[in-house]
Write a protein that holds these residues in place. Structure first.
Motif, PDB file in Angstrom:
ATOM      1  N   ASP A  46       0.833  -1.200   0.000  1.00  0.00           N
ATOM      2  CA  ASP A  46       0.000   0.000   0.000  1.00  0.00           C
ATOM      3  C   ASP A  46       0.868   1.251   0.000  1.00  0.00           C
ATOM      4  O   ASP A  46       0.615   2.216  -0.738  1.00  0.00           O
ATOM      5  CB  ASP A  46      -0.919  -0.025   1.225  1.00  0.00           C
ATOM      6  CG  ASP A  46      -1.998   1.042   1.173  1.00  0.00           C
ATOM      7  OD1 ASP A  46      -2.638   1.202   0.116  1.00  0.00           O
ATOM      8  OD2 ASP A  46      -2.205   1.725   2.194  1.00  0.00           O
ATOM      9  N   SER A  47       1.921   1.241   0.808  1.00  0.00           N
ATOM     10  CA  SER A  47       2.823   2.391   0.880  1.00  0.00           C
ATOM     11  C   SER A  47       3.553   2.602  -0.443  1.00  0.00           C
ATOM     12  O   SER A  47       3.714   3.741  -0.907  1.00  0.00           O
ATOM     13  CB  SER A  47       3.831   2.172   2.012  1.00  0.00           C
ATOM     14  OG  SER A  47       4.784   3.211   2.055  1.00  0.00           O
ATOM     15  N   ILE A  48       3.992   1.521  -1.075  1.00  0.00           N
ATOM     16  CA  ILE A  48       4.694   1.625  -2.356  1.00  0.00           C
ATOM     17  C   ILE A  48       3.790   2.230  -3.420  1.00  0.00           C
ATOM     18  O   ILE A  48       4.188   3.136  -4.163  1.00  0.00           O
ATOM     19  CB  ILE A  48       5.203   0.243  -2.795  1.00  0.00           C
ATOM     20  CG1 ILE A  48       6.318  -0.251  -1.864  1.00  0.00           C
ATOM     21  CG2 ILE A  48       5.692   0.278  -4.243  1.00  0.00           C
ATOM     22  CD1 ILE A  48       6.686  -1.703  -2.059  1.00  0.00           C
ATOM     23  N   LEU A  49       2.565   1.738  -3.508  1.00  0.00           N
ATOM     24  CA  LEU A  49       1.643   2.222  -4.543  1.00  0.00           C
ATOM     25  C   LEU A  49       1.252   3.673  -4.302  1.00  0.00           C
ATOM     26  O   LEU A  49       1.140   4.462  -5.249  1.00  0.00           O
ATOM     27  CB  LEU A  49       0.397   1.338  -4.584  1.00  0.00           C
ATOM     28  CG  LEU A  49       0.625  -0.120  -5.002  1.00  0.00           C
ATOM     29  CD1 LEU A  49      -0.681  -0.902  -4.912  1.00  0.00           C
ATOM     30  CD2 LEU A  49       1.199  -0.209  -6.403  1.00  0.00           C
ATOM     31  N   GLY A  50       1.027   4.034  -3.045  1.00  0.00           N
ATOM     32  CA  GLY A  50       0.613   5.402  -2.740  1.00  0.00           C
ATOM     33  C   GLY A  50       1.714   6.417  -2.963  1.00  0.00           C
ATOM     34  O   GLY A  50       1.474   7.529  -3.442  1.00  0.00           O
ATOM     35  N   SER A  51       2.950   6.045  -2.633  1.00  0.00           N
ATOM     36  CA  SER A  51       4.069   6.982  -2.758  1.00  0.00           C
ATOM     37  C   SER A  51       4.750   6.906  -4.118  1.00  0.00           C
ATOM     38  O   SER A  51       5.563   7.783  -4.451  1.00  0.00           O
ATOM     39  CB  SER A  51       5.110   6.689  -1.670  1.00  0.00           C
ATOM     40  OG  SER A  51       5.698   5.408  -1.866  1.00  0.00           O
ATOM     41  N   GLU A  52       4.449   5.843  -4.892  1.00  0.00           N
ATOM     42  CA  GLU A  52       5.108   5.586  -6.178  1.00  0.00           C
ATOM     43  C   GLU A  52       6.623   5.493  -6.006  1.00  0.00           C
ATOM     44  O   GLU A  52       7.395   5.850  -6.906  1.00  0.00           O
ATOM     45  CB  GLU A  52       4.742   6.652  -7.214  1.00  0.00           C
ATOM     46  CG  GLU A  52       3.248   6.703  -7.516  1.00  0.00           C
ATOM     47  CD  GLU A  52       2.906   7.574  -8.713  1.00  0.00           C
ATOM     48  OE1 GLU A  52       3.822   8.167  -9.306  1.00  0.00           O
ATOM     49  OE2 GLU A  52       1.710   7.646  -9.055  1.00  0.00           O
TER      50      GLU A  52
END
Length: 228
Positions: A46-52
């Motif tokens: 989730d963190s990876i996708l949100g922060s790109e």
């Protein structure tokens, strides 16, 4: 499949797709920060996708921070998840993408060779095969983090791997506002009925979604935008 221009055609033991698992079924390496350690595999995704951004940390026995991926043809992907206890959450890149980012496959070498590479400051390109080092199943690729950066910026993905078809990443801000009464976009409007719009992360909407099925030991593939 993505045509590989840099390495030529791959064989059945190889894969055009390389997976960064957000949990490999063990504690993160010593370089991982406390907040990352406290997250579940799905929270890290989730963190990876949100922060790109794919945050990078130093692998075991390595000084330089790297983003790590596993080369996983279909049967090997099942082996990693079922037999090796990797959790089915992560992002999927291509060979060309990792090579263009300065990455490559690591070498699995005897301790003597590994020590020579370490003396040259190149140990991040190798994994030793001596006593107590049994990591060849990971079929690892690495992308060294550029100096002075905290992670690898993600402009596109081949796919997103999830372990639950009903899971969705947290919505992100779009920078647009909607007049809730009129259903129209607000442009510099101070009206209190204007609310900022959110949507699922760009990388989720623009990538294939691979859903791991523990019964068939395969992934179900969904085209970009299908799982909103």
């Amino acid at each position: 499949m993505v045509e590989i221009s840099l390495l030529g055609s791959v064989g059945p033991a190889q894969s055009d797709e390389l997976v960064h698992f957000t949990s490999r079924g063990r504690e993160p390496g010593p370089g991982a920060t406390p907040d990352v350690r406290a997250m579940t595999a799905s929270q890290r995704l989730d963190s990876i996708l949100g922060s790109e951004t794919l945050r990078t940390f130093a692998p075991y026995g390595v000084a330089r921070a790297c983003a790590c991926f596993s080369e996983s043809p279909a049967n090997h992907l099942a082996h990693l998840i079922v037999d090796r206890q990797f959790e089915p959450w992560g992002i999927v890149a291509t060979r060309d993408g990792l090579l263009a980012a300065g990455g490559g496959a690591v070498a699995y070498v005897p301790d003597e060779v590994y020590n020579q590479l370490r003396a040259a400051g190149l140990e991040h390109w190798a994994v030793r095969t001596g006593a107590g080092s049994t990591w060849m199943h990971e079929r690892e690729w690495r992308v060294p983090a550029p100096d002075g950066t905290a992670g690898m910026q993600l402009y596109s993905l081949r796919a997103v791997l999830v372990g639950d078809r009903d899971w969705r990443p947290s919505p992100v801000r779009t920078g647009l506002s909607m007049h809730m009464d009129q259903g129209t976009l607000c442009e510099g409007c101070p009206d209190p009925f204007c609310e900022e719009m959110t949507d699922l992360p760009r990388l989720w909407l623009q990538s294939e979604i691979w859903v791991w099925d523990p019964v068939t030991r395969q992934v179900e593939l969904y085209p970009p935008g299908a799982l909103r």
